[in-house]
Design a protein around this motif. Structure first.
Motif, PDB file in Angstrom:
ATOM      1  N   LYS A   1      14.428  46.042  54.076  1.00 39.14           N
ATOM      2  CA  LYS A   1      14.926  47.503  53.257  1.00 39.14           C
ATOM      3  C   LYS A   1      13.965  47.480  51.673  1.00 39.14           C
ATOM      4  N   TYR A   2      14.356  46.479  50.730  1.00 39.19           N
ATOM      5  CA  TYR A   2      13.933  46.281  49.653  1.00 39.19           C
ATOM      6  C   TYR A   2      12.729  46.634  49.325  1.00 39.19           C
ATOM      7  N   ILE A   3      11.819  45.468  50.827  1.00 38.66           N
ATOM      8  CA  ILE A   3      10.085  45.382  50.283  1.00 38.66           C
ATOM      9  C   ILE A   3       9.320  47.172  50.444  1.00 38.66           C
ATOM     10  N   GLU A   4      10.465  47.812  51.302  1.00 44.30           N
ATOM     11  CA  GLU A   4      10.135  48.831  52.298  1.00 44.30           C
ATOM     12  C   GLU A   4       9.998  49.970  51.180  1.00 44.30           C
ATOM     13  N   LYS A   5      11.054  49.624  50.194  1.00 38.57           N
ATOM     14  CA  LYS A   5      11.441  50.586  48.902  1.00 38.57           C
ATOM     15  C   LYS A   5      10.675  50.297  47.601  1.00 38.57           C
ATOM     16  N   LYS A   6      10.304  49.446  47.931  1.00 34.53           N
ATOM     17  CA  LYS A   6      10.227  48.314  46.258  1.00 34.53           C
ATOM     18  C   LYS A   6       8.210  48.589  46.229  1.00 34.53           C
ATOM     19  N   LEU A   7       7.999  48.267  47.554  1.00 29.09           N
ATOM     20  CA  LEU A   7       6.394  48.693  48.052  1.00 29.09           C
ATOM     21  C   LEU A   7       6.113  50.125  48.520  1.00 29.09           C
ATOM     22  N   ASN A   8       6.849  51.498  48.569  1.00 24.25           N
ATOM     23  CA  ASN A   8       6.462  52.383  50.042  1.00 24.25           C
ATOM     24  C   ASN A   8       5.726  51.684  50.920  1.00 24.25           C
ATOM     25  N   VAL A   9       6.014  50.921  51.723  1.00 19.54           N
ATOM     26  CA  VAL A   9       5.597  50.951  53.126  1.00 19.54           C
ATOM     27  C   VAL A   9       6.400  51.040  54.399  1.00 19.54           C
ATOM     28  N   VAL A  10       6.210  50.605  55.466  1.00 18.69           N
ATOM     29  CA  VAL A  10       7.076  50.153  56.390  1.00 18.69           C
ATOM     30  C   VAL A  10       6.814  48.326  56.976  1.00 18.69           C
ATOM     31  N   SER A  11       8.361  48.169  56.843  1.00 17.61           N
ATOM     32  CA  SER A  11       7.767  46.741  57.139  1.00 17.61           C
ATOM     33  C   SER A  11       8.187  46.230  58.276  1.00 17.61           C
ATOM     34  N   THR A  12       8.976  44.996  58.675  1.00 14.83           N
ATOM     35  CA  THR A  12       9.587  44.809  59.794  1.00 14.83           C
ATOM     36  C   THR A  12       9.606  43.116  59.845  1.00 14.83           C
ATOM     37  N   MET A  13      11.009  42.100  59.788  1.00 12.66           N
ATOM     38  CA  MET A  13      10.717  40.723  59.513  1.00 12.66           C
ATOM     39  C   MET A  13      10.667  39.973  60.929  1.00 12.66           C
ATOM     40  N   ARG A  14      10.615  39.177  60.599  1.00 16.25           N
ATOM     41  CA  ARG A  14      10.356  37.497  61.853  1.00 16.25           C
ATOM     42  C   ARG A  14      10.913  36.475  61.349  1.00 16.25           C
ATOM     43  N   ASN A  15      11.965  35.819  62.202  1.00 10.88           N
ATOM     44  CA  ASN A  15      11.845  34.247  61.591  1.00 10.88           C
ATOM     45  C   ASN A  15      11.052  33.765  62.441  1.00 10.88           C
ATOM     46  N   TRP A  16      11.162  32.493  61.377  1.00 10.36           N
ATOM     47  CA  TRP A  16       9.953  31.815  61.745  1.00 10.36           C
ATOM     48  C   TRP A  16       9.432  31.126  63.572  1.00 10.36           C
ATOM     49  N   ASN A  17      11.193  31.295  64.398  1.00 11.35           N
ATOM     50  CA  ASN A  17      11.502  30.492  65.341  1.00 11.35           C
ATOM     51  C   ASN A  17      10.639  31.907  65.953  1.00 11.35           C
ATOM     52  N   THR A  18      11.056  33.108  65.582  1.00 12.13           N
ATOM     53  CA  THR A  18      10.463  34.257  66.479  1.00 12.13           C
ATOM     54  C   THR A  18       8.391  34.192  66.422  1.00 12.13           C
ATOM     55  N   ILE A  19       8.085  33.958  64.858  1.00  8.27           N
ATOM     56  CA  ILE A  19       6.890  34.020  64.871  1.00  8.27           C
ATOM     57  C   ILE A  19       6.193  32.936  66.333  1.00  8.27           C
ATOM     58  N   THR A  20       7.009  31.591  66.068  1.00 10.25           N
ATOM     59  CA  THR A  20       6.283  30.663  66.828  1.00 10.25           C
ATOM     60  C   THR A  20       5.944  30.894  68.107  1.00 10.25           C
ATOM     61  N   ASN A  21       7.372  31.832  68.887  1.00 11.04           N
ATOM     62  CA  ASN A  21       7.779  32.039  70.262  1.00 11.04           C
ATOM     63  C   ASN A  21       6.488  33.365  70.364  1.00 11.04           C
ATOM     64  N   LEU A  22       6.660  33.863  69.560  1.00 15.38           N
ATOM     65  CA  LEU A  22       5.457  35.196  69.921  1.00 15.38           C
ATOM     66  C   LEU A  22       3.878  34.486  69.760  1.00 15.38           C
ATOM     67  N   LEU A  23       3.790  33.764  69.177  1.00 16.37           N
ATOM     68  CA  LEU A  23       2.302  33.702  69.136  1.00 16.37           C
ATOM     69  C   LEU A  23       2.592  32.403  70.463  1.00 16.37           C
ATOM     70  N   THR A  24       3.269  31.117  70.755  1.00 14.86           N
ATOM     71  CA  THR A  24       3.319  30.567  72.092  1.00 14.86           C
ATOM     72  C   THR A  24       2.952  31.936  73.081  1.00 14.86           C
ATOM     73  N   MET A  25       3.600  32.993  73.675  1.00 19.62           N
ATOM     74  CA  MET A  25       3.543  33.860  74.052  1.00 19.62           C
ATOM     75  C   MET A  25       1.813  35.130  73.980  1.00 19.62           C
ATOM     76  N   TYR A  26       1.488  34.673  73.308  1.00 18.88           N
ATOM     77  CA  TYR A  26      -0.040  35.751  72.723  1.00 18.88           C
ATOM     78  C   TYR A  26      -0.239  34.060  74.192  1.00 18.88           C
ATOM     79  N   ASN A  27      -0.089  33.847  73.968  1.00 18.44           N
ATOM     80  CA  ASN A  27      -1.431  32.324  74.747  1.00 18.44           C
ATOM     81  C   ASN A  27      -0.774  32.222  76.255  1.00 18.44           C
ATOM     82  N   GLU A  28       0.011  32.372  76.289  1.00 15.05           N
ATOM     83  CA  GLU A  28       0.053  32.971  77.491  1.00 15.05           C
ATOM     84  C   GLU A  28      -0.905  33.500  78.940  1.00 15.05           C
TER      85      GLU A  28
END
Length: 180
Positions: free
Chosen positions: A153-180
């Motif tokens: 929310k802070y990032i969106e307000k300061k930079l006037n963008v849409v953003s969404t955050m993911r933790n590192w565990n999720t990033i790792t698992n998403l890349l694994t899924m992409y590679n399957e």
């Protein structure tokens, strides 16, 4: 077919924007997406389509979610390359004995410039640390994500963008899924 990863912001969080993943999957298949796969209940969805434009895919999904579920849900669509760049360009991964539980990535809707880090006024959040890489903001929380005001929310307000955050565990698992 092109596989897109759609990151939905703010669904199934604290009882807000509730959406069953089975219903979301059915909805996406009904508008022509194939091989729909979800990860967790927090809005990580892989879809296969002939559509090359990530922005068109995101717009279609955002519209259909509003039509079917009545939720205004910001979407960011990223590629496998975006996830691979998270691993390649995350400066905090180079640190010895890094606690990956404190690492997050905010995906933003535009390409950022290095001077945008000044706009974030990150110094007021020390000892949290931030690094910007195109449409990714790498965050290393000193204590944890739940104990800071430096969030999406802070990032969106300061930079006037849409953003969404993911933790590192999720990033790792998403890349694994992409590679399957």
């Amino acid at each position: 077919m092109i596989t897109h990863l759609v990151l939905l912001r703010g669904i199934n969080v604290s009882g807000h924007n509730m959406m069953k993943m089975d219903a979301l999957k059915t909805m996406l298949e009904s508008i022509g997406f194939q091989n729909v796969r979800t990860y967790l209940q927090s809005g990580n969805v892989f879809v296969d389509t002939e559509e090359e434009s990530a922005s068109k895919v995101g717009f279609m999904i955002k519209q259909e979610i509003f039509k079917v579920f009545g939720h205004e849900v910001p979407t960011i669509v990223i590629t496998k390359e975006d996830l691979e760049l998270c691993f390649k360009n995350n400066p905090f991964l180079k640190e010895k004995d890094i606690d990956t539980k404190k690492l997050y990535v905010a995906f933003v809707s535009v390409i950022l410039k290095s001077e945008n880090i000044n706009d974030l006024k990150i110094s007021q959040f020390k000892p949290d640390e931030v690094s910007i890489d195109e449409n990714r903001i790498f965050v290393k929380y000193a204590v944890g994500a739940g104990k800071t005001r430096f969030d999406q929310k802070y990032i969106e307000k300061k930079l006037n963008v849409v953003s969404t955050m993911r933790n590192w565990n999720t990033i790792t698992n998403l890349l694994t899924m992409y590679n399957e």
